[in-house]
Design a protein around this motif. Structure first.
Motif, short mmCIF file in Angstrom:
data_model
loop_
_atom_site.label_atom_id
_atom_site.label_comp_id
_atom_site.label_asym_id
_atom_site.label_seq_id
_atom_site.Cartn_x
_atom_site.Cartn_y
_atom_site.Cartn_z
N GLU A 278 0.78 -1.21 -0.06
CA GLU A 278 -0.08 -0.03 0.17
C GLU A 278 0.83 1.17 -0.01
OE1 GLU A 278 -3.32 0.28 -0.32
OE2 GLU A 278 -3.24 -1.83 -0.35
N TYR A 279 2.23 1.12 0.11
CA TYR A 279 2.92 2.35 0.13
C TYR A 279 3.11 2.95 -1.07
CZ TYR A 279 4.23 0.10 4.48
OH TYR A 279 4.21 -0.64 5.82
N ARG A 280 2.67 4.25 -1.11
CA ARG A 280 2.85 5.14 -2.43
C ARG A 280 4.14 5.80 -2.68
NH1 ARG A 280 0.90 3.68 -6.70
NH2 ARG A 280 -1.51 3.82 -7.18
N GLY A 281 4.59 5.77 -3.59
CA GLY A 281 5.98 6.81 -3.76
C GLY A 281 7.33 5.96 -3.58
N ARG A 282 7.13 4.42 -3.13
CA ARG A 282 8.15 3.69 -3.19
C ARG A 282 8.61 3.32 -4.36
NH1 ARG A 282 7.09 -0.86 1.39
NH2 ARG A 282 8.55 -1.79 -0.11
N ARG A 283 10.07 3.52 -4.66
CA ARG A 283 10.45 3.21 -6.02
C ARG A 283 10.24 1.67 -6.62
NH1 ARG A 283 14.69 5.73 -9.29
NH2 ARG A 283 14.08 7.34 -8.11
N ASP A 284 10.51 0.82 -5.69
CA ASP A 284 10.16 -0.59 -6.19
C ASP A 284 8.72 -0.79 -6.60
OD1 ASP A 284 9.47 -0.31 -3.54
OD2 ASP A 284 10.17 -2.10 -3.15
N LEU A 285 7.84 -0.36 -5.88
CA LEU A 285 6.25 -0.44 -6.09
C LEU A 285 6.02 0.52 -7.16
CD1 LEU A 285 4.92 -0.73 -2.70
CD2 LEU A 285 5.71 -2.60 -3.97
N ASP A 286 6.50 1.57 -7.47
CA ASP A 286 6.06 2.10 -8.81
C ASP A 286 6.38 1.71 -10.29
OD1 ASP A 286 4.87 4.20 -7.23
OD2 ASP A 286 6.66 5.38 -7.16
N THR A 287 7.56 1.09 -10.04
CA THR A 287 7.98 0.19 -11.27
C THR A 287 7.19 -1.27 -11.40
OG1 THR A 287 9.82 -0.94 -10.06
CG2 THR A 287 10.35 1.21 -11.07
N GLY A 288 6.70 -1.51 -10.41
CA GLY A 288 5.79 -2.79 -10.70
C GLY A 288 6.85 -4.10 -10.25
N ARG A 289 8.15 -4.04 -9.86
CA ARG A 289 8.94 -5.09 -9.63
C ARG A 289 9.14 -5.13 -8.06
NH1 ARG A 289 13.04 -4.71 -14.88
NH2 ARG A 289 11.87 -5.23 -16.28
N LEU A 290 9.18 -6.23 -7.45
CA LEU A 290 9.67 -6.41 -6.26
C LEU A 290 10.34 -7.68 -6.20
CD1 LEU A 290 9.25 -5.33 -3.25
CD2 LEU A 290 7.13 -6.89 -3.23
N TYR A 291 11.56 -7.75 -5.70
CA TYR A 291 12.37 -9.01 -5.43
C TYR A 291 12.28 -9.33 -4.06
CZ TYR A 291 14.32 -8.01 -9.96
OH TYR A 291 14.24 -7.71 -11.38
N TRP A 292 12.27 -10.63 -3.84
CA TRP A 292 12.22 -11.24 -2.39
C TRP A 292 13.13 -12.46 -2.39
CZ3 TRP A 292 10.34 -16.24 -1.16
CH2 TRP A 292 9.72 -16.63 -2.46
N ARG A 293 13.54 -12.66 -1.03
CA ARG A 293 14.32 -14.06 -0.61
C ARG A 293 14.02 -14.40 0.72
NH1 ARG A 293 20.51 -12.37 0.30
NH2 ARG A 293 19.98 -10.57 1.61
N VAL A 294 14.26 -15.66 0.91
CA VAL A 294 13.83 -16.11 2.46
C VAL A 294 14.89 -16.98 2.71
CG1 VAL A 294 12.36 -17.90 3.18
CG2 VAL A 294 11.53 -16.35 1.47
N ALA A 295 15.22 -17.04 4.18
CA ALA A 295 16.22 -17.76 4.87
C ALA A 295 15.52 -18.22 6.02
CB ALA A 295 17.17 -16.74 5.31
N ALA A 296 15.76 -19.65 6.38
CA ALA A 296 15.35 -20.31 7.55
C ALA A 296 15.98 -20.03 8.89
CB ALA A 296 15.06 -21.89 7.17
N LEU A 297 15.27 -19.94 9.91
CA LEU A 297 15.92 -19.72 11.16
C LEU A 297 15.61 -21.10 12.05
CD1 LEU A 297 14.76 -16.30 12.22
CD2 LEU A 297 17.06 -17.13 11.66
N ASP A 298 16.59 -21.46 12.75
CA ASP A 298 16.36 -22.81 13.50
C ASP A 298 15.81 -22.30 15.01
OD1 ASP A 298 18.58 -22.17 14.83
OD2 ASP A 298 19.77 -23.66 13.97
N GLU A 299 15.76 -23.39 15.92
CA GLU A 299 15.35 -22.95 17.62
C GLU A 299 16.15 -21.98 18.09
OE1 GLU A 299 15.77 -26.23 16.56
OE2 GLU A 299 13.59 -26.57 15.94
N GLY A 300 17.59 -21.97 17.80
CA GLY A 300 18.68 -21.07 18.43
C GLY A 300 18.75 -19.98 17.64
N ASN A 301 17.87 -19.31 16.78
CA ASN A 301 18.12 -18.68 15.77
C ASN A 301 19.24 -18.39 15.08
OD1 ASN A 301 15.42 -17.19 16.65
ND2 ASN A 301 16.15 -16.12 18.51
N ASN A 302 19.47 -19.40 14.51
CA ASN A 302 20.72 -19.46 13.49
C ASN A 302 20.10 -19.62 12.09
OD1 ASN A 302 22.63 -20.05 15.51
ND2 ASN A 302 21.91 -21.92 15.56
N GLU A 303 20.57 -18.44 11.37
CA GLU A 303 20.23 -18.12 10.15
C GLU A 303 20.78 -19.24 9.05
OE1 GLU A 303 20.72 -14.27 7.59
OE2 GLU A 303 19.29 -14.11 9.12
N GLY A 304 19.94 -19.59 8.17
CA GLY A 304 20.49 -20.34 7.18
C GLY A 304 20.66 -19.66 6.10
N ASP A 305 20.97 -20.29 4.93
CA ASP A 305 21.53 -19.86 3.88
C ASP A 305 20.04 -19.23 3.04
OD1 ASP A 305 23.99 -20.47 3.54
OD2 ASP A 305 23.57 -22.22 2.41
#
Length: 140
Positions: A16-43
Motif C-alpha cells: 500500500e505504500y505510495r511513492g516507493r520506487r520498487d512499487l512504482d516500477t511494478g517489480r519487487l524482489y524477495w528472498r527467504v532464509a530459515a531460522l532454527d530454534e537457536g535463531n541461527n540463520e540458514g542460507d
C-alpha cells in the motif's frame, strides 16, 4: 526494505505504500532464509521476482437511450500512465445488447448500439497482463 521474522509458513508484505520506487516500477524482489530454534540463520534463496499486475480504466463517450441507435466511443487506458491499451477485448451486455469487439492500437473503439430495454449496460474490458475493468451505464 523490510525484514520480518514470523512463525507462519506464509507472509505477504503490505503493498500500500505510495511513492516507493520498487512499487512504482511494478517489480519487487524477495528472498527467504530459515531460522532454527537457536535463531541461527540458514542460507538465503536466490532472489525471486514478484510483478504487480497493471490496472486499466474504461470510459465511454456518448449517450444511449432505449429504442434509439446511437454511436458511442469506448476507450480503455492504463490507469497509471493514461496511455491507451491496444487489443483489449471489450464485452458489452445487458439492456438487450450483446456485443464483443477489441480496441485499436490507440486503445479505443467506436460502435453503434441500440439498447432495446431499460436497465444497465455493462461494458467490460480484459487484456493479458492487466486486471480486468468494467463500467455500468444506466439505460432509461
Amino acid at each position: 526494505m523490510e525484514r520480518v521474522v514470523t512463525d507462519n509458513t506464509a507472509y505477504a508484505p503490505s503493498l500500500e505504500y505510495r511513492g516507493r520506487r520498487d512499487l512504482d516500477t511494478g517489480r519487487l524482489y524477495w528472498r527467504v532464509a530459515a531460522l532454527d530454534e537457536g535463531n541461527n540463520e540458514g542460507d538465503y534463496t536466490r532472489p525471486q521476482l514478484i510483478t504487480r499486475i497493471r490496472r486499466m480504466e474504461v470510459s465511454v463517450k456518448g449517450t444511449l437511450r432505449r429504442g434509439r441507435s446511437s454511436r458511442v466511443m469506448i476507450s480503455v487506458s492504463n490507469f497509471e500512465t493514461a496511455a491507451g491499451v491496444s487489443r483489449a477485448r471489450i464485452r458489452i451486455s445487458g439492456a438487450g445488447v450483446r456485443r464483443r469487439t477489441t480496441t485499436t492500437r490507440f486503445g479505443w473503439t467506436r460502435l453503434a448500439l441500440r439498447p432495446t430495454r431499460r436497465g444497465y449496460l455493462v461494458i467490460s474490458a480484459s487484456r493479458r497482463g492487466y486486471q480486468g475493468a468494467s463500467i455500468r451505464l444506466r439505460i432509461r
